[in-house]
Design an enzyme around this catalytic site. Structure first.
Site, PDB file in Angstrom:
ATOM      1  N   ASP A 161      63.163 -41.667 -76.494  1.00 17.14           N
ATOM      2  CA  ASP A 161      64.261 -41.814 -75.357  1.00 17.14           C
ATOM      3  C   ASP A 161      64.071 -43.287 -75.177  1.00 17.14           C
ATOM      4  O   ASP A 161      65.160 -43.909 -75.121  1.00 17.14           O
ATOM      5  CB  ASP A 161      63.447 -41.091 -74.033  1.00 17.14           C
ATOM      6  CG  ASP A 161      63.366 -39.798 -73.941  1.00 17.14           C
ATOM      7  OD1 ASP A 161      63.504 -38.990 -74.924  1.00 17.14           O
ATOM      8  OD2 ASP A 161      63.091 -39.123 -72.698  1.00 17.14           O
ATOM      9  N   GLU A 390      49.986 -36.544 -74.651  1.00 15.17           N
ATOM     10  CA  GLU A 390      51.516 -36.575 -74.816  1.00 15.17           C
ATOM     11  C   GLU A 390      51.675 -37.538 -76.057  1.00 15.17           C
ATOM     12  O   GLU A 390      52.138 -37.329 -77.109  1.00 15.17           O
ATOM     13  CB  GLU A 390      52.404 -36.847 -73.869  1.00 15.17           C
ATOM     14  CG  GLU A 390      53.695 -37.030 -74.211  1.00 15.17           C
ATOM     15  CD  GLU A 390      54.527 -37.381 -72.953  1.00 15.17           C
ATOM     16  OE1 GLU A 390      54.057 -37.785 -72.003  1.00 15.17           O
ATOM     17  OE2 GLU A 390      55.869 -37.271 -73.206  1.00 15.17           O
TER      18      GLU A 390
END
Ligand code: DGY
Length: 417
Positions: A161, A390
């Site tokens: 992103d 993550e």
């Protein structure tokens, strides 16, 4: 050493009745490429659950073949932007963009590895037409001019992103002028997440698709953000080859000539993205009509897609070797020499396990087993240092973003363990 039991527990804890959330809180639904990678983790200890992950994901496929990047199973209050902002009218609420198409690669591996053939064979029969429709959608709607290179309309579609590669293309997108409340910052330190001006533009694009009725021609002509994302192109190429093999295995040859001709066209066009100066392939800003000179891990993913010839692969190998030298915890998602490198901010430098796995696979395919092993060892260090986060600070190895993260646990089970 990977704590296999702890990794399995992450997946079990993130299991929501047939789909796996990436992590509790921050990402409370099913994300497409997370889900595909996570299925490979489930495969190691619960084959039926791995196939279920795929069936649930494809239950949200659009009639035109698009596989949304988010399926909103249940109450969306805790996440922003939810289905009301996206405005798609599908039976299962969803976003209106896709994500790197890793599913055919995952399904091929699941089919080949699965011991329980009574699950694998009917599952392939059910999923194959859906996979074909998904690949057809990419080629039809994301490459309407038949250039051989599919395009992307949102940084979220890249899965990477907040990559610096998208900065300039995104800067041209207007900002929304309405207020909203981000939910991500309630879960993760703002130092590790995108800034507000980026979010304002992400939301402008979401609104743009809705205002255009999700019409692919209107979006293709008018979207203020259009890029060729080399990560998507490379992953689609690998997945396309896997899909052709799945068609052969299933004895379903109807789509093969069509798929093979798309693969050949991409192979012909990819040379235009090569940069000898940078020793890798570059993303392209289609609105500005120029290459994006930013080295991110996507730029070496053509190794995973089998798109490079041996001489270009050798250049990328030298680049990766130096890239690894620059950090202890590797491979950093943005090259540390970039002035936009940030070691812990989302996709601007941190380490992601699944990308490293793809790069290592590509290196092995090209005969660079030693370098593939080096990537693996540098990846293992992140998990040894911090567990199943993550992503990981490329300099310190500190865990960033969400904790107990599904795809990190899955890649640890599938690749590292
Ligand atoms: C997010 O919310 O940050 C997601 O990555 C969008 O897909």
């Amino acid at each position: 050493m990977i704590d296999v039991e702890a990794a399995q527990l992450v997946l079990r804890a993130n299991d929501r009745d047939g789909h796996t959330v990436p992590t509790d809180g921050l990402y409370p639904f099913q994300w497409s490429w997370d889900s595909a990678i996570t299925a490979l983790g489930w495969l190691q200890f619960d084959e039926a659950r791995a196939w279920q992950e795929a069936h649930v994901m494809f239950s949200g496929q659009w009639d035109n073949g698009m596989l949304p990047h988010i399926l909103f199973h249940g109450d969306a209050e805790s996440y922003f932007p939810g289905p009301d902002v996206w405005g798609s009218k599908t039976a299962l609420p969803s976003s209106a963009i896709s994500q790197p198409p890793v599913w055919s690669t995952a399904i091929r591996r699941m089919f080949e590895t699965c011991k329980d053939r009574a699950i694998a064979e009917p599952a392939l029969e059910q999923l194959l037409p859906k996979l074909i429709a998904y690949h057809d959608w990419w080629y039809r709607e994301r490459d309407p001019d038949d250039t051989g290179l599919v395009c992307s309309y949102h940084p979220w579609e890249s899965g990477m992103d907040n990559s610096p590669a998208w900065d300039d293309a995104l800067a041209r997108v207007p900002e929304v002028d309405w207020d909203y409340q981000r939910r991500d910052l309630g879960h993760v330190d703002s130092e590790q997440r995108p800034h507000k001006p980026q979010y304002d533009r992400y939301l402008y694009l979401v609104d743009f698709y809705k205002q255009n009725g999700f019409d692919c021609d209107a979006i293709h002509k008018g979207c203020p953000y259009r890029v060729v994302d080399i990560g998507i192109v490379a992953i689609l190429q690998r997945a396309g080859k896997d899909l052709v093999d799945l068609c052969r295995i299933a004895g379903d040859s109807e789509a093969i000539p069509r798929l093979e001709s798309e693969l050949a066209r991409t192979q012909e066009s990819i040379g235009g993205l090569w940069s000898k100066e940078h020793r890798c392939y570059l993303n392209q800003d289609l609105v500005a009509g120029k290459p994006i000179e930013e080295l991110t891990t996507a730029t070496v993913l053509p190794l995973f897609g089998g798109l490079a010839d041996q001489s270009k692969a050798a250049y990328m190998v030298d680049l990766i070797d130096e890239w690894l030298d620059a950090t202890t915890f590797a491979l950093a998602s943005t090259h540390p020499s970039s002035k936009r490198f940030e070691s812990q901010r989302y996709w601007r430098g941190p380490v992601w396990l699944h990308i490293n796995w793809m790069i290592a696979e590509g290196l092995s395919d090209y005969g660079y087993a030693d370098l593939a092993e080096r990537v693996k060892q540098a990846t293992q260090k992140c998990v040894d240092e911090s567990g199943f986060y993550e992503y990981f600070d490329a300099m310190s190895g500190a865990g960033c973003g969400g904790d107990r993260f599904s795809w990190t646990a899955a890649v640890a089970l599938y690749w590292l363990a």
